[in-house]
Design an enzyme around this catalytic site. Structure first.
Site, PDB file in Angstrom:
ATOM      1  N   ARG A 102       0.739  -1.219  -0.097  1.00  0.00           N
ATOM      2  CA  ARG A 102      -0.077   0.020   0.019  1.00  0.00           C
ATOM      3  C   ARG A 102       0.798   1.217   0.147  1.00  0.00           C
ATOM      4  NH1 ARG A 102      -3.873   2.362   4.531  1.00  0.00           N
ATOM      5  NH2 ARG A 102      -5.139   3.637   3.336  1.00  0.00           N
ATOM      6  N   HIS A 157       0.696   4.254  -2.701  1.00  0.00           N
ATOM      7  CA  HIS A 157       0.686   5.831  -2.657  1.00  0.00           C
ATOM      8  C   HIS A 157       1.765   6.558  -2.775  1.00  0.00           C
ATOM      9  CE1 HIS A 157      -3.085   5.694   0.021  1.00  0.00           C
ATOM     10  NE2 HIS A 157      -3.271   4.362  -0.562  1.00  0.00           N
ATOM     11  N   ASN A 214      -3.347   9.756   3.326  1.00  0.00           N
ATOM     12  CA  ASN A 214      -2.347   8.986   3.899  1.00  0.00           C
ATOM     13  C   ASN A 214      -2.333   8.455   5.228  1.00  0.00           C
ATOM     14  OD1 ASN A 214      -1.259   8.352   1.264  1.00  0.00           O
ATOM     15  ND2 ASN A 214       0.064   9.916   1.187  1.00  0.00           N
ATOM     16  N   HIS A 264      -5.710  -6.001  -2.908  1.00  0.00           N
ATOM     17  CA  HIS A 264      -6.782  -6.131  -1.764  1.00  0.00           C
ATOM     18  C   HIS A 264      -6.997  -7.730  -1.505  1.00  0.00           C
ATOM     19  CE1 HIS A 264      -8.979  -2.460  -2.823  1.00  0.00           C
ATOM     20  NE2 HIS A 264      -7.622  -2.134  -2.162  1.00  0.00           N
TER      21      HIS A 264
END
Length: 317
Positions: free
Chosen positions: A58, A62, A90, A190
């Site tokens: 993740r 990001h 974030n 995911h």
């Protein structure tokens, strides 16, 4: 149409040029134990904290997706600047992701001072952690430099939200040069990790939201106290939460998707065929996911004088 084709051409040229500037053996002479040090660090961390793999994947997304893979998400804010990591989108990034990158950087600075970029560490750590939880291996090209800036204001509307409609998600990915199929493949991240109740609890139990009724009841129970405790979370994949596989895609048609964007992938005719494809064929999912991750790792990279090698990942030199 012409402008769209022109944009896609320049994006293709950008990815090709980025790959040509980077090499898989960039540190073979300057830091020969680079890969071993990163692998040892992430393995020890993953053993003690099994959520590390999802946290770093993740973190990687990001960092890379908004403005390129330059480790700008690692920089801490100062009294004069609010950095990316403190932007609202974030704030939920797990601390274990930041921690393992700092650990690897510390070890590398002892072995090869001022040599390895934080952005290269993130890219390799992501690949290696993906493999530790059962995911596919892919080559990581190296030689990135770290960004000298990190501003929360530069993230405005650049990162996909779990509540975004599929049309907006498709537009966000296509603007970065990623196809609809690549977007669906990357959504397979995911397969591991968790989401906080605040991301989905408001939709659970509503009509036509796609949730399996029994699953909705279980989610309501699990998230009952989230207004008082915002840290409450649920696994993204309730069937195999710690194993990277294609179960995520098998869950969605059964109403076992967690986020609004998960359900949207199956309700939209542009994305549903790829959900069905990956639900049936894990090998194809792994192949497409690995290729899309490698492509993402090349997005917006800085080389040469356009960046720096940070001595500390959380601060500009």
């Amino acid at each position: 149409m012409a402008s769209t084709l022109k944009s896609l051409f320049f994006l293709f040229l950008f990815f090709f040029t980025a790959q040509s500037r980077l090499t898989t053996n960039f540190y073979s002479k300057t830091c020969p134990r680079f890969l071993d040090i990163v692998r040892d660090t992430i393995t020890n961390k993953q053993i003690t904290t099994p959520t590390t793999a999802a946290a770093v994947i993740r973190l990687f997304f990001h960092d890379c997706f908004p403005n390129g893979c330059d480790a700008s998400v690692l920089i801490s804010s100062t009294p004069f600047n609010t950095a990316e990591r403190d932007s609202s989108i974030n704030l939920s990034l797990p601390g274990d992701g930041f921690d393992v990158i700092v650990r690897a950087k510390t070890a590398l600075e002892l072995a090869c001072p001022n040599t390895v970029s934080c952005s290269d560490i993130i890219s390799v750590a992501t690949r290696d952690l993906l493999v530790t939880v059962g995911g596919p291996y892919y080559d990581v090209y190296l030689g990135r430099r770290d960004s000298r800036t990190s501003k929360s204001s530069l993230l405005n509307d650049l990162l996909p939200l779990p509540s975004s409609p599929i049309s907006k998600l498709i537009h966000q990915f296509e603007s970065k040069g990623f196809s609809v199929q690549e977007m669906v493949a990357l959504s397979g991240a995911h397969s591991i990790g968790f989401s906080h109740c605040k991301e989905f609890a408001g939709r659970v139990g509503l009509n036509n939201t796609g949730y399996n009724p029994r699953f909705a009841v279980a989610l309501k129970k699990a998230c009952a106290n989230y207004p008082k405790d915002p840290t409450i979370s649920v696994f993204n994949d309730i069937m195999t939460p710690n194993k990277f596989d294609n179960m995520y895609y098998q869950n969605i048609p059964k109403g076992l998707g967690l986020l609004e964007s998960d359900h949207g992938l199956y309700s939209d005719p542009r994305t549903r065929p790829f959900v069905d494809l990956y639900a049936k064929d894990q090998d194809r999912f792994f192949k497409d996911f690995a290729r899309a991750m490698q492509k993402l790792s090349l997005f917006g990279v800085k080389t040469g004088r356009r960046g720096e090698i940070r001595r500390r990942c959380d601060a500009i030199n």
